[in-house]
Motif scaffolding. Structure first.
Motif, PDB file in Angstrom:
ATOM      1  N   LEU A   1      10.764   6.492 -19.873  1.00 45.66           N
ATOM      2  CA  LEU A   1      11.087   5.157 -19.369  1.00 45.66           C
ATOM      3  C   LEU A   1      10.329   4.823 -18.094  1.00 45.66           C
ATOM      4  CD1 LEU A   1      14.952   5.256 -19.909  1.00 45.66           C
ATOM      5  CD2 LEU A   1      13.352   3.747 -21.109  1.00 45.66           C
ATOM      6  N   SER A   2       9.671   5.793 -17.501  1.00 42.80           N
ATOM      7  CA  SER A   2       9.003   5.590 -16.210  1.00 42.80           C
ATOM      8  C   SER A   2       8.067   4.392 -16.261  1.00 42.80           C
ATOM      9  CB  SER A   2       8.199   6.843 -15.845  1.00 42.80           C
ATOM     10  OG  SER A   2       9.040   7.964 -15.694  1.00 42.80           O
ATOM     11  N   GLY A   3       8.304   3.470 -15.340  1.00 37.33           N
ATOM     12  CA  GLY A   3       7.417   2.326 -15.194  1.00 37.33           C
ATOM     13  C   GLY A   3       7.436   1.347 -16.339  1.00 37.33           C
ATOM     14  N   GLY A   4       8.399   1.492 -17.291  1.00 35.02           N
ATOM     15  CA  GLY A   4       8.361   0.597 -18.442  1.00 35.02           C
ATOM     16  C   GLY A   4       9.664  -0.069 -18.789  1.00 35.02           C
ATOM     17  N   ALA A   5      10.730   0.247 -18.057  1.00 29.97           N
ATOM     18  CA  ALA A   5      12.046  -0.283 -18.387  1.00 29.97           C
ATOM     19  C   ALA A   5      12.494  -1.281 -17.331  1.00 29.97           C
ATOM     20  CB  ALA A   5      13.056   0.852 -18.505  1.00 29.97           C
ATOM     21  N   ASN A   6      13.544  -1.991 -17.661  1.00 31.47           N
ATOM     22  CA  ASN A   6      14.203  -2.872 -16.704  1.00 31.47           C
ATOM     23  C   ASN A   6      15.603  -2.366 -16.412  1.00 31.47           C
ATOM     24  OD1 ASN A   6      12.151  -4.800 -16.381  1.00 31.47           O
ATOM     25  ND2 ASN A   6      12.790  -5.915 -18.214  1.00 31.47           N
TER      26      ASN A   6
ATOM     27  N   TRP B   1       3.555   4.534  -8.299  1.00 35.58           N
ATOM     28  CA  TRP B   1       3.683   3.083  -8.118  1.00 35.58           C
ATOM     29  C   TRP B   1       3.331   2.749  -6.686  1.00 35.58           C
ATOM     30  CZ3 TRP B   1       6.660  -0.328  -5.121  1.00 35.58           C
ATOM     31  CH2 TRP B   1       6.647  -1.676  -5.526  1.00 35.58           C
ATOM     32  N   THR B   2       2.499   1.729  -6.536  1.00 35.06           N
ATOM     33  CA  THR B   2       2.058   1.290  -5.216  1.00 35.06           C
ATOM     34  C   THR B   2       2.457  -0.155  -5.003  1.00 35.06           C
ATOM     35  OG1 THR B   2       0.160   2.784  -5.332  1.00 35.06           O
ATOM     36  CG2 THR B   2       0.066   1.015  -3.702  1.00 35.06           C
ATOM     37  N   ALA B   3       3.058  -0.440  -3.869  1.00 30.32           N
ATOM     38  CA  ALA B   3       3.500  -1.803  -3.564  1.00 30.32           C
ATOM     39  C   ALA B   3       2.309  -2.718  -3.328  1.00 30.32           C
ATOM     40  CB  ALA B   3       4.402  -1.783  -2.337  1.00 30.32           C
ATOM     41  N   LYS B   4       2.319  -3.851  -4.034  1.00 29.13           N
ATOM     42  CA  LYS B   4       1.263  -4.856  -3.852  1.00 29.13           C
ATOM     43  C   LYS B   4       1.732  -6.017  -2.994  1.00 29.13           C
ATOM     44  CE  LYS B   4      -0.924  -3.723  -8.250  1.00 29.13           C
ATOM     45  NZ  LYS B   4      -1.345  -4.207  -9.601  1.00 29.13           N
ATOM     46  N   ARG B   5       2.981  -5.952  -2.571  1.00 30.01           N
ATOM     47  CA  ARG B   5       3.560  -6.956  -1.678  1.00 30.01           C
ATOM     48  C   ARG B   5       4.677  -6.253  -0.888  1.00 30.01           C
ATOM     49  NH1 ARG B   5       7.904 -10.408  -5.391  1.00 30.01           N
ATOM     50  NH2 ARG B   5       8.828  -8.565  -6.389  1.00 30.01           N
ATOM     51  N   PRO B   6       5.127  -6.807   0.214  1.00 29.35           N
ATOM     52  CA  PRO B   6       6.296  -6.233   0.883  1.00 29.35           C
ATOM     53  C   PRO B   6       7.476  -6.241  -0.105  1.00 29.35           C
ATOM     54  CG  PRO B   6       5.210  -7.816   2.305  1.00 29.35           C
ATOM     55  CD  PRO B   6       4.588  -7.968   0.947  1.00 29.35           C
ATOM     56  N   SER B   7       8.088  -5.101  -0.298  1.00 25.85           N
ATOM     57  CA  SER B   7       9.064  -4.953  -1.384  1.00 25.85           C
ATOM     58  C   SER B   7      10.345  -4.303  -0.894  1.00 25.85           C
ATOM     59  CB  SER B   7       8.473  -4.088  -2.508  1.00 25.85           C
ATOM     60  OG  SER B   7       7.266  -4.637  -3.002  1.00 25.85           O
ATOM     61  N   LYS B   8      11.420  -4.605  -1.604  1.00 20.77           N
ATOM     62  CA  LYS B   8      12.680  -3.902  -1.419  1.00 20.77           C
ATOM     63  C   LYS B   8      12.893  -3.017  -2.647  1.00 20.77           C
ATOM     64  CE  LYS B   8      14.935  -7.214   1.629  1.00 20.77           C
ATOM     65  NZ  LYS B   8      14.816  -6.301   2.796  1.00 20.77           N
ATOM     66  N   ILE B   9      13.063  -1.732  -2.415  1.00 18.05           N
ATOM     67  CA  ILE B   9      13.181  -0.755  -3.491  1.00 18.05           C
ATOM     68  C   ILE B   9      14.568  -0.120  -3.439  1.00 18.05           C
ATOM     69  CG2 ILE B   9      12.265   1.360  -4.494  1.00 18.05           C
ATOM     70  CD1 ILE B   9      10.380  -1.069  -4.674  1.00 18.05           C
ATOM     71  N   ALA B  10      15.276  -0.245  -4.548  1.00 21.77           N
ATOM     72  CA  ALA B  10      16.604   0.351  -4.663  1.00 21.77           C
ATOM     73  C   ALA B  10      16.496   1.727  -5.308  1.00 21.77           C
ATOM     74  CB  ALA B  10      17.510  -0.542  -5.514  1.00 21.77           C
ATOM     75  N   THR B  11      17.101   2.714  -4.665  1.00 21.48           N
ATOM     76  CA  THR B  11      17.204   4.053  -5.251  1.00 21.48           C
ATOM     77  C   THR B  11      18.547   4.161  -5.947  1.00 21.48           C
ATOM     78  OG1 THR B  11      15.828   4.976  -3.487  1.00 21.48           O
ATOM     79  CG2 THR B  11      17.153   6.523  -4.776  1.00 21.48           C
ATOM     80  N   VAL B  12      18.501   4.473  -7.243  1.00 18.54           N
ATOM     81  CA  VAL B  12      19.667   4.371  -8.120  1.00 18.54           C
ATOM     82  C   VAL B  12      20.045   5.744  -8.636  1.00 18.54           C
ATOM     83  CG1 VAL B  12      20.558   3.241 -10.199  1.00 18.54           C
ATOM     84  CG2 VAL B  12      18.875   2.065  -8.773  1.00 18.54           C
ATOM     85  N   SER B  13      21.339   5.997  -8.724  1.00 20.01           N
ATOM     86  CA  SER B  13      21.842   7.299  -9.162  1.00 20.01           C
ATOM     87  C   SER B  13      21.795   7.414 -10.676  1.00 20.01           C
ATOM     88  CB  SER B  13      23.280   7.497  -8.672  1.00 20.01           C
ATOM     89  OG  SER B  13      23.778   8.755  -9.071  1.00 20.01           O
ATOM     90  N   GLY B  14      20.796   8.144 -11.150  1.00 28.50           N
ATOM     91  CA  GLY B  14      20.637   8.378 -12.579  1.00 28.50           C
ATOM     92  C   GLY B  14      19.228   8.842 -12.856  1.00 28.50           C
ATOM     93  N   GLY B  15      19.068   9.778 -13.778  1.00 29.49           N
ATOM     94  CA  GLY B  15      17.739  10.268 -14.082  1.00 29.49           C
ATOM     95  C   GLY B  15      17.715  10.958 -15.423  1.00 29.49           C
ATOM     96  N   TYR B  16      16.678  11.768 -15.642  1.00 31.52           N
ATOM     97  CA  TYR B  16      16.582  12.361 -16.977  1.00 31.52           C
ATOM     98  C   TYR B  16      17.668  13.397 -17.233  1.00 31.52           C
ATOM     99  CZ  TYR B  16      13.415  15.684 -14.505  1.00 31.52           C
ATOM    100  OH  TYR B  16      12.840  16.573 -13.634  1.00 31.52           O
ATOM    101  N   ALA B  17      18.312  13.910 -16.201  1.00 30.89           N
ATOM    102  CA  ALA B  17      19.477  14.773 -16.418  1.00 30.89           C
ATOM    103  C   ALA B  17      20.660  13.993 -16.970  1.00 30.89           C
ATOM    104  CB  ALA B  17      19.883  15.466 -15.118  1.00 30.89           C
TER     105      ALA B  17
ATOM    106  N   GLY C   1       0.792  -1.218   0.000  1.00 28.46           N
ATOM    107  CA  GLY C   1       0.000   0.000   0.000  1.00 28.46           C
ATOM    108  C   GLY C   1       0.826   1.271   0.000  1.00 28.46           C
ATOM    109  N   GLU C   2       2.119   1.187   0.319  1.00 25.96           N
ATOM    110  CA  GLU C   2       2.959   2.377   0.266  1.00 25.96           C
ATOM    111  C   GLU C   2       3.315   2.702  -1.184  1.00 25.96           C
ATOM    112  OE1 GLU C   2       5.448   3.167   4.155  1.00 25.96           O
ATOM    113  OE2 GLU C   2       6.132   1.330   3.178  1.00 25.96           O
ATOM    114  N   THR C   3       3.597   3.972  -1.416  1.00 26.92           N
ATOM    115  CA  THR C   3       3.903   4.420  -2.776  1.00 26.92           C
ATOM    116  C   THR C   3       5.363   4.842  -2.889  1.00 26.92           C
ATOM    117  OG1 THR C   3       3.222   6.695  -2.260  1.00 26.92           O
ATOM    118  CG2 THR C   3       1.530   5.199  -3.145  1.00 26.92           C
TER     119      THR C   3
END
Length: 345
Positions: free
Chosen positions: A269-274, A246-262, A237-239
Motif C-alpha cells: 500500500l506504500s504511496g498508493g492508498a488513501n 516521499w519528498t515534500a514539494k510544498r509545506p505540508s502537514k504529515i499525520a503519523t497514524v497508528s497502524g502498519g503491516y503488523a 525538500g524534507e523527506t
C-alpha cells in the motif's frame, strides 16, 4: 487508545447472507474459516446462525474447535482439510464433520470413528484438494454406504463467469456424482452468481458475506479507523519515512497514524492508498512500516484525531486494488491489535 478500531457490521453480514440465500432455491451454508475472514469467528458464526445458516465451514479442525465452543452443538461444522493425522479426538469430541480428501483420509476416518459423520471432497480440475475421478470410483460405494453427509468440489475460476474452466468443472462434477443420494455442493460465492446450474443441493458462500468481490452488491462489513499519534510540519525538500521515499514539494502537514503491516496494512500500500477524514480522502505518503503509516493532511480544514482506512468510500476491494491484491488478503490480514467492535446482529 493508540490502537485502531475495527468495527464489524453484523447486520450487513447477515444481510449479505440473506441476499445470497435469496439467489438460490437450495440450502445456503456459510464459510467462516480464518477467524471469520479476520472479523472474529465467534461473533460472525453466531450472527450467521441467527440469520438462518445451519452449516458452517472451516479450514482446519483447530478452527472447528474454537467455532464449536462459540456456537454450541446445534450446527454442523465441516472441515475442508479433512481428517488429518492427530485430529481424531478433536473431530470426535467436538462433533466436527471432516471433508475427506484422500483414500488414506477416508480409511483413517472409517477405522478411527466408524459411525461418525463425514463428507467427501472431489477434485474436478483445480488440482488442489480432493479425490480424483479414479480414486473416487474405487471408494465411492464404500463411502456412500457410510455416514456421508456431503459430496463437494470447488470451482477454480468462478470469479470469471465466462472462463471455460467453470463449465469444465461443472461437467466433471456431474460425471462424478450424478445418481448419488448424498447432498452435493459446488458453489461458493462466485458459483452462486454463475446461476442455478451450479447450485446443486447446498451453496457455501464465503467472501461475499464479508463484503467482497465478486458479489458486487454486497454491503460493506468491515470498517477500520486508526488514531493519529502526531501531526508535524514538513518543509519543502524534507523527506518522510524509511528510505526517504516521499519528498515534500510544498509545506505540508504529515499525520503519523497508528497502524502498519503488523496490523494487516500490507507494505504494497506504500504511496498508493488513501486514508479518509469523513468524506475527504488524504494520501498515504512514504513507506508502510511495521506499526506506523503517514498521511498528507495539509488540505484538511482541521487536524484529524482519527483517519479511516476502510469505510463506505474505500471498501476492502478498493483498498486491495490499490495494493495489487484481492479483498481476501486485506480481510484475513487484519491484525490482533485492533479493538474489535460489533454493531447489530
Amino acid at each position: 487508545m493508540s490502537t485502531g478500531f475495527l468495527t464489524v457490521d453484523l447486520d450487513a453480514l447477515t444481510s449479505n447472507w440473506r441476499a445470497l440465500d435469496g439467489m438460490t432455491d437450495v440450502e445456503t451454508a456459510a464459510v467462516v474459516k480464518a477467524d471469520g475472514y479476520g472479523l472474529g469467528v465467534a461473533k460472525v458464526g453466531r450472527a450467521l446462525i441467527k440469520a438462518g445458516a445451519k452449516r458452517l465451514f472451516v479450514a482446519a479442525a483447530e478452527e472447528g474447535v474454537e467455532l464449536r465452543q462459540a456456537v454450541g452443538p446445534n450446527v454442523e461444522i465441516f472441515v475442508f482439510s479433512g481428517h488429518m493425522r492427530g485430529d481424531t479426538d478433536m473431530i470426535g469430541d467436538m462433533m466436527l464433520t471432516p471433508l475427506v480428501n484422500t483414500v488414506g483420509q477416508l480409511t483413517r476416518h472409517l477405522e478411527a470413528l466408524p459411525e461418525h459423520p463425514f463428507g467427501v471432497q472431489l477434485d474436478t480440475g483445480m488440482n488442489r484438494l480432493g479425490l480424483e475421478i479414479g480414486e473416487w470410483a474405487s471408494v465411492a460405494e464404500i463411502a456412500l454406504s457410510q455416514n456421508c453427509r456431503l459430496v463437494m468440489s470447488h470451482l477454480a475460476c468462478a470469479d470469471e463467469p465466462d472462463h471455460a474452466m467453470n463449465r469444465q468443472q461443472l461437467e466433471q462434477f456431474h460425471l462424478m456424482t450424478d445418481g448419488i443420494e448424498v447432498p452435493r455442493s459446488l458453489a461458493a460465492t462466485g458459483g452462486i452468481l454463475l446461476g442455478p446450474e451450479y447450485h446443486f443441493d447446498m451453496t457455501r458462500p464465503g467472501v461475499g458475506l464479508y463484503g467482497g468481490a465478486p458479489f458486487t452488491d454486497a454491503q460493506p462489513v468491515a470498517f477500520l479507523d486508526l488514531p493519529v499519534i502526531q501531526v508535524r510540519d514538513v518543509e519543502v525538500g524534507e523527506t518522510v519515512g524509511y528510505a526517504n521515499s516521499w519528498t515534500a514539494k510544498r509545506p505540508s502537514k504529515i499525520a503519523t497514524v497508528s497502524g502498519g503491516y503488523a496490523d494487516g496494512l500490507i507494505r504494497a500500500l506504500s504511496g498508493g492508498a488513501n486514508l479518509w477524514h469523513g468524506d475527504q480522502a488524504v494520501p498515504l505518503v512514504g513507506r508502510v512500516s511495521m506499526d506506523l503509516i503517514t498521511a498528507d493532511v495539509t488540505d484538511l480544514p482541521e487536524l484529524p484525531g482519527v483517519l479511516s482506512v476502510l469505510n463506505q468510500d474505500q471498501t476492502v476491494d478498493a483498498l486491495a486494488e490499490r495494493a495489487g491484491t484481492i479483498g481476501y488478503e486485506i480481510l484475513t490480514s487484519l491484525g490482533p491489535r485492533y479493538q474489535r467492535r460489533y454493531a447489530g446482529g
